[in-house]
Design an enzyme around this catalytic site. Structure first.
Site, short mmCIF file in Angstrom:
data_model
loop_
_atom_site.label_atom_id
_atom_site.label_comp_id
_atom_site.label_asym_id
_atom_site.label_seq_id
_atom_site.Cartn_x
_atom_site.Cartn_y
_atom_site.Cartn_z
N ASP A 183 0.79 -1.00 -0.14
CA ASP A 183 -0.07 -0.10 0.34
C ASP A 183 0.65 1.37 -0.43
O ASP A 183 1.33 1.12 0.96
CB ASP A 183 -0.97 0.15 0.88
CG ASP A 183 -2.34 0.84 1.49
OD1 ASP A 183 -1.56 2.11 0.17
OD2 ASP A 183 -3.05 0.93 2.26
N GLU A 209 -0.93 -0.67 -4.28
CA GLU A 209 -2.57 -0.09 -3.97
C GLU A 209 -2.09 1.50 -3.56
O GLU A 209 -1.14 2.48 -3.18
CB GLU A 209 -2.92 -0.40 -2.31
CG GLU A 209 -4.36 -0.05 -2.01
CD GLU A 209 -4.66 -0.17 -0.76
OE1 GLU A 209 -5.75 0.22 -0.25
OE2 GLU A 209 -4.50 -1.66 -0.59
#
Length: 381
Positions: A183, A209
């Site tokens: 992420d 992400e």
């Protein structure tokens, strides 16, 4: 059957629940929240409740149209999240009324179990090897980690090497048969993300992400075209219209949040839209048990589903955890990194109403941290 009462409950660690009761005693639960702005969403639910009380709860799609469009001004995380929680509760009521799980009402299951992943590393990723080993021991086949904590928008050589080293450590701990998702949390510029992505390909992440913040989604085509790493985004997008350009940009994974993106009704439509672009669905859900239960119902009925986030043991949950407000933990019993499909009606969980009401008496005022760079300027959290 009519909606008789709508209540909201501010419960630790950072959640908001809503309870929708009908005049014949059927109760549905939802989780309408913007983390760090729960009180604001609570007020929005109160306003929307003025319309819903007295209505037939089974007219879910009609209510969704009115709640999202009937006020003339549309969209945004607060309104969309308020609608999301109410929509979850209405689907819960519908399932109980018809004696079927929500995934049956959405067309029936397409899988018997749903793959889930666990968070490791926290906001400032550290001690990854030990945490990953613990998750592997618990049976998980995938983990997600932040790429970095507060980082320069265009990372230095040292910062880039640190990200690569962390992902490499995760890959070594997981081996070739398990997955790591990374992420970025929108903490880098497009140039910075491009620099890091170039180094991550050989480590084979499941996806990266939010390489850029959602307001820079117009930069995604260049990022997607320039890497062989699957790109994911969507936790801060709130409807089909916002997902359309990022799907057209070629993102591999759409990540709508069932508590933000209009609930079960809208995420089901987002999933179908993603399918037309060959994208997979991986719902965002670092939240509570109601949001996860709704996410799992979507996952069981979605052909292009990839993997589900869940919050058990996540670093945010210090005062309560995923199982703190449910009577029976069985729906969240993960076996070999998967959630088995259940056939209980509605969302498939029984909320511990006494625990929820007790928690609401103390409530919470959770706020996300505000980060700054070394020069004192604002840094993306």
């Amino acid at each position: 059957m009519k909606i008789a009462r709508i209540e909201t409950f501010l419960v630790p660690p950072r959640w908001l629940f809503c309870r929708v009761e009908t005049d014949d005693g059927v109760v549905g639960w939802g989780e309408p929240v913007v983390e760090g702005r729960a009180e604001v969403v609570r007020a929005a639910v109160d306003v929307l409740a003025e319309y819903l009380v007295g209505q037939d709860p089974l007219r879910i799609q009609d209510h969704w149209q009115v709640l999202t469009k009937g006020g003339f001004y549309r969209g945004g995380p607060v309104l969309s999240s308020a609608v999301a929680g109410l929509d979850q509760a209405l689907w819960d009521i519908a399932g109980q009324t018809y004696g079927a799980p929500v995934h049956a009402l959405l067309g029936g299951p397409v899988r018997d179990r749903v793959r889930v992943y666990a968070w490791v590393g926290g906001d400032e990723p550290a001690e990854l090897t030990e945490q990953i080993a613990a998750q592997v021991e618990a049976g998980f086949t995938a983990v997600k980690m932040n790429a970095a904590g507060a980082v320069s928008p265009v990372p230095t050589a040292a910062e880039t090497e640190a990200v690569v080293a962390r992902v490499a450590a995760a890959r070594e701990a997981l081996g070739p048969d398990r997955d790591v998702a990374v992420d970025f949390h929108g903490r880098l510029t497009a140039a910075g993300a491009r620099r890091v992505l170039a180094r991550l390909g050989p480590l084979h992440p499941l996806f990266v992400e939010e390489p850029v913040v959602p307001e820079q989604s117009h930069l995604l085509p260049g990022l997607v075209a320039g890497t062989d790493v699957p790109v994911a985004t969507g936790e801060r997008l709130y409807g089909r219209a916002e997902f359309l350009p990022v799907l057209a940009a070629g993102v591999a994974v759409a990540q709508p949040d069932l508590s933000h993106a209009g609930g079960i009704s809208e995420v089901h439509r987002i999933a179908s839209l993603a399918e037309t672009y060959g994208a997979q669905l991986a719902p965002h859900c670092p939240l509570g048990p109601i949001a996860l239960a709704a996410s799992l119902q979507i996952a069981f009925a979605t052909p292009n589903f990839l993997i589900q986030e869940q919050s058990r043991g996540i670093h945010y949950n210090k005062d309560a955890d995923l199982l703190s407000y449910v009577v029976d933990p069985e729906p969240f019993r993960f076996v070999a990194g998967h959630a088995p499909r259940g056939d209980a009606p509605g969302l498939g969980i029984t909320v511990d109403e006494a625990a929820v009401r007790a928690a609401d008496r103390s409530g919470h005022a959770w706020r996300n941290p505000v980060w700054r760079h070394a020069d004192g300027s604002f840094a993306e959290w």
